[in-house]
Design a protein around this motif. Structure first.
Motif, PDB file in Angstrom:
ATOM      1  N   LEU A  62      97.508  18.796   1.222  1.00  0.00           N
ATOM      2  CA  LEU A  62      97.449  19.239  -0.170  1.00  0.00           C
ATOM      3  C   LEU A  62      96.118  19.922  -0.447  1.00  0.00           C
ATOM      4  CD1 LEU A  62      98.948  16.100  -1.931  1.00  0.00           C
ATOM      5  CD2 LEU A  62     100.064  18.316  -1.626  1.00  0.00           C
ATOM      6  N   VAL A  63      96.174  21.157  -0.916  1.00  0.00           N
ATOM      7  CA  VAL A  63      94.980  21.860  -1.376  1.00  0.00           C
ATOM      8  C   VAL A  63      95.018  21.941  -2.898  1.00  0.00           C
ATOM      9  CG1 VAL A  63      94.743  23.203   0.748  1.00  0.00           C
ATOM     10  CG2 VAL A  63      96.106  24.121  -1.123  1.00  0.00           C
ATOM     11  N   GLY A  64      93.857  22.076  -3.503  1.00  0.00           N
ATOM     12  CA  GLY A  64      93.780  22.178  -4.956  1.00  0.00           C
ATOM     13  C   GLY A  64      93.758  20.860  -5.694  1.00  0.00           C
ATOM     14  N   LYS A  91      99.111  22.897   7.722  1.00  0.00           N
ATOM     15  CA  LYS A  91      97.759  22.628   8.205  1.00  0.00           C
ATOM     16  C   LYS A  91      97.368  23.725   9.197  1.00  0.00           C
ATOM     17  CE  LYS A  91      96.892  18.355   9.203  1.00  0.00           C
ATOM     18  NZ  LYS A  91      96.896  17.061   9.959  1.00  0.00           N
ATOM     19  N   ASN A  92      96.377  24.514   8.839  1.00  0.00           N
ATOM     20  CA  ASN A  92      95.840  25.536   9.746  1.00  0.00           C
ATOM     21  C   ASN A  92      94.374  25.761   9.393  1.00  0.00           C
ATOM     22  OD1 ASN A  92      95.926  27.095   7.413  1.00  0.00           O
ATOM     23  ND2 ASN A  92      97.467  28.535   8.170  1.00  0.00           N
ATOM     24  N   THR A  93      93.736  26.744  10.000  1.00  0.00           N
ATOM     25  CA  THR A  93      92.295  26.925   9.773  1.00  0.00           C
ATOM     26  C   THR A  93      91.989  27.266   8.322  1.00  0.00           C
ATOM     27  OG1 THR A  93      92.506  29.250  10.480  1.00  0.00           O
ATOM     28  CG2 THR A  93      91.847  27.639  12.152  1.00  0.00           C
ATOM     29  N   VAL A  94      92.889  27.991   7.672  1.00  0.00           N
ATOM     30  CA  VAL A  94      92.648  28.383   6.283  1.00  0.00           C
ATOM     31  C   VAL A  94      92.739  27.181   5.349  1.00  0.00           C
ATOM     32  CG1 VAL A  94      93.464  29.815   4.375  1.00  0.00           C
ATOM     33  CG2 VAL A  94      93.444  30.736   6.686  1.00  0.00           C
ATOM     34  N   SER A  95      93.811  26.397   5.484  1.00  0.00           N
ATOM     35  CA  SER A  95      93.968  25.251   4.586  1.00  0.00           C
ATOM     36  C   SER A  95      92.912  24.175   4.872  1.00  0.00           C
ATOM     37  CB  SER A  95      95.381  24.674   4.691  1.00  0.00           C
ATOM     38  OG  SER A  95      95.699  24.308   6.013  1.00  0.00           O
ATOM     39  N   LEU A  96      92.523  24.015   6.138  1.00  0.00           N
ATOM     40  CA  LEU A  96      91.466  23.055   6.451  1.00  0.00           C
ATOM     41  C   LEU A  96      90.120  23.511   5.879  1.00  0.00           C
ATOM     42  CD1 LEU A  96      92.431  22.162  10.122  1.00  0.00           C
ATOM     43  CD2 LEU A  96      92.466  20.614   8.157  1.00  0.00           C
ATOM     44  N   ALA A  97      89.871  24.813   5.872  1.00  0.00           N
ATOM     45  CA  ALA A  97      88.648  25.335   5.259  1.00  0.00           C
ATOM     46  C   ALA A  97      88.643  25.068   3.757  1.00  0.00           C
ATOM     47  CB  ALA A  97      88.524  26.833   5.538  1.00  0.00           C
ATOM     48  N   ALA A  98      89.813  25.175   3.127  1.00  0.00           N
ATOM     49  CA  ALA A  98      89.916  24.886   1.692  1.00  0.00           C
ATOM     50  C   ALA A  98      89.625  23.415   1.417  1.00  0.00           C
ATOM     51  CB  ALA A  98      91.304  25.257   1.185  1.00  0.00           C
ATOM     52  N   ILE A  99      90.131  22.535   2.273  1.00  0.00           N
ATOM     53  CA  ILE A  99      89.874  21.105   2.111  1.00  0.00           C
ATOM     54  C   ILE A  99      88.380  20.808   2.245  1.00  0.00           C
ATOM     55  CG2 ILE A  99      90.198  18.852   3.198  1.00  0.00           C
ATOM     56  CD1 ILE A  99      92.590  19.704   1.583  1.00  0.00           C
ATOM     57  N   GLY A 147      82.407  19.619  -2.825  1.00  0.00           N
ATOM     58  CA  GLY A 147      82.190  19.496  -4.262  1.00  0.00           C
ATOM     59  C   GLY A 147      81.842  20.825  -4.912  1.00  0.00           C
ATOM     60  N   GLY A 148      82.257  20.972  -6.159  1.00  0.00           N
ATOM     61  CA  GLY A 148      81.914  22.149  -6.943  1.00  0.00           C
ATOM     62  C   GLY A 148      82.778  23.367  -6.699  1.00  0.00           C
ATOM     63  N   ALA A 149      83.841  23.229  -5.917  1.00  0.00           N
ATOM     64  CA  ALA A 149      84.717  24.379  -5.650  1.00  0.00           C
ATOM     65  C   ALA A 149      85.435  24.803  -6.915  1.00  0.00           C
ATOM     66  CB  ALA A 149      85.728  24.021  -4.566  1.00  0.00           C
ATOM     67  N   THR A 150      85.384  26.093  -7.212  1.00  0.00           N
ATOM     68  CA  THR A 150      86.073  26.623  -8.380  1.00  0.00           C
ATOM     69  C   THR A 150      87.456  27.130  -7.985  1.00  0.00           C
ATOM     70  OG1 THR A 150      85.281  28.890  -8.057  1.00  0.00           O
ATOM     71  CG2 THR A 150      83.849  27.378  -9.302  1.00  0.00           C
ATOM     72  N   ALA A 151      88.275  27.425  -9.001  1.00  0.00           N
ATOM     73  CA  ALA A 151      89.595  27.974  -8.742  1.00  0.00           C
ATOM     74  C   ALA A 151      89.487  29.288  -7.971  1.00  0.00           C
ATOM     75  CB  ALA A 151      90.341  28.175 -10.056  1.00  0.00           C
ATOM     76  N   ALA A 152      88.497  30.095  -8.331  1.00  0.00           N
ATOM     77  CA  ALA A 152      88.305  31.377  -7.644  1.00  0.00           C
ATOM     78  C   ALA A 152      87.927  31.167  -6.181  1.00  0.00           C
ATOM     79  CB  ALA A 152      87.242  32.202  -8.357  1.00  0.00           C
ATOM     80  N   ASP A 153      87.090  30.156  -5.920  1.00  0.00           N
ATOM     81  CA  ASP A 153      86.697  29.847  -4.544  1.00  0.00           C
ATOM     82  C   ASP A 153      87.924  29.509  -3.697  1.00  0.00           C
ATOM     83  OD1 ASP A 153      83.992  30.137  -5.172  1.00  0.00           O
ATOM     84  OD2 ASP A 153      83.763  28.006  -5.649  1.00  0.00           O
ATOM     85  N   LEU A 154      88.772  28.647  -4.239  1.00  0.00           N
ATOM     86  CA  LEU A 154      89.952  28.224  -3.493  1.00  0.00           C
ATOM     87  C   LEU A 154      90.980  29.337  -3.374  1.00  0.00           C
ATOM     88  CD1 LEU A 154      90.517  24.562  -4.729  1.00  0.00           C
ATOM     89  CD2 LEU A 154      89.617  25.337  -2.537  1.00  0.00           C
ATOM     90  N   TYR A 155      91.129  30.113  -4.449  1.00  0.00           N
ATOM     91  CA  TYR A 155      92.129  31.174  -4.431  1.00  0.00           C
ATOM     92  C   TYR A 155      91.821  32.196  -3.340  1.00  0.00           C
ATOM     93  CZ  TYR A 155      95.525  34.572  -6.099  1.00  0.00           C
ATOM     94  OH  TYR A 155      96.590  35.430  -6.180  1.00  0.00           O
ATOM     95  N   ALA A 156      90.527  32.406  -3.076  1.00  0.00           N
ATOM     96  CA  ALA A 156      90.155  33.356  -2.016  1.00  0.00           C
ATOM     97  C   ALA A 156      90.726  32.927  -0.666  1.00  0.00           C
ATOM     98  CB  ALA A 156      88.633  33.462  -1.938  1.00  0.00           C
TER      99      ALA A 156
END
Length: 328
Positions: free
Chosen positions: A230-232, A243-251, A257-266
């Protein structure tokens, strides 16, 4: 227990209580038509298309491939604010689409208009309270999405084994079970829990008629029930993805801490995973996938899949398992 004729098949005019999820990018004319031709109900996704005219062309394509009922998914999200929802609804009505699946935000704005024009409305939701609200607004049926599902499961973390009967106990309208379904075992379990049918996304994504790139399909076939995450979550907008490199980077970003919606959306934004679906880049985006990937091991046609589900369900029903009821 007959999994063929019940409230949902009668409502939708279909042969079997098996519904294909209205997945963004994935839910195209070829897939929807194939599901309909096999006796289920297929959906195309409105917000896959940038304009109402493009949606109209997709609707026409379904009709060129099938004379069976089908529907349009209308997912209402704040992030889709620039889309022409009014145009989508007008096109749905003008083209005589028989069913709409609403999802996301409150569908009240459109339910009355759709129903006044003869369109059946199914609202997909992730909580019993939302299902009851949809019923009160006039939805003809509800699809309840458990924690196992691909995409947005909500924030309550209630699995289908609890959520489905909890909804069935309180709703008067037909109920579809969503999230975690792939075979006849799931269909019979859903019916036993009080649902009138099943809605499958990931399972139909992994069929011959799905346009998802073969490399992505292969990645999902290799996945187990432990290969989604689960991301977000930190933003209260959870989404179940592979589960891949992109979703693990998001986690990792969220854990820092401090991740914004824009950070995750990227990292996890739809534009990235839709490109990955088309290109076959298995590390190209955080594409939605349900836990049910662990139960999926092949790529049948939709007709083969539905026939297999019905056969397995029939075999389960034929076992005739009964219990001696103890004396009072």
């Amino acid at each position: 227990m007959n999994p063929q004729k019940n409230r949902i098949t009668e409502l939708l005019g279909i042969d079997y209580p098996i519904i294909q999820g209205g997945m963004r990018w994935v839910a195209r004319a070829e897939l929807a038509a194939a599901v309909g031709n096999a006796g289920g109900l297929g959906f195309i996704s409105a917000h896959t298309h940038a304009s109402a005219d493009a949606l109209a062309r997709e609707i026409d394509q379904v009709r060129a491939l099938s004379d069976k009922p089908f529907g349009v998914n209308l997912t209402l999200l704040g992030s889709n604010a620039g889309l022409d929802y009014e145009g989508y609804v007008r096109t749905i009505i003008e083209r005589g689409v028989p069913v709409v699946e609403t999802a996301g935000s409150n569908p009240a704005k459109y339910i009355e208009t759709l129903k006044a024009n003869g369109v059946k409305v199914i609202h997909k939701c992730v909580a019993v309270r939302h299902a009851l609200k949809a019923e009160a607004l006039g939805a003809d049926a509800v699809s309840i999405d458990g924690f196992e599902c691909a995409g947005h499961p909500g924030e309550d973390d209630i699995p289908g084994l609890i959520l489905i009967p909890a909804a069935a106990d309180k709703l008067k309208i037909p109920l579809l079970a969503s999230g975690g379904f792939a075979d006849g075992r799931g269909l019979m379990a859903a019916l036993a829990l009080g649902a009138d049918g099943i809605n499958m996304g990931t399972r139909f994504m992994l069929t011959q008629e799905s346009r998802v790139h073969p490399a992505i399909k292969q990645r999902l076939l290799e996945a187990t029930e432990r290969d989604t995450l689960l991301v977000g979550r930190t933003l209260g907008d959870s989404s179940r993805v592979i589960k891949n490199t992109v979703s693990l980077a998001a986690i990792e970003l969220e854990r820092a801490g401090g991740a914004t919606a824009a950070d995750l959306y990227a990292l996890t934004g739809a534009s990235r995973w839709m490109d990955a679906f088309a290109s076959g880049d298995v590390e190209g985006g955080a594409f939605p996938a349900g836990m049910v990937t662990g139960l999926i091991h092949d790529l049948p046609t939709c007709a083969e899949l539905i026939a297999r589900i019905l056969q397995q369900a029939a075999e389960i029903a034929a076992r005739g398992l009964t219990f001696k009821v103890p004396a009072a």
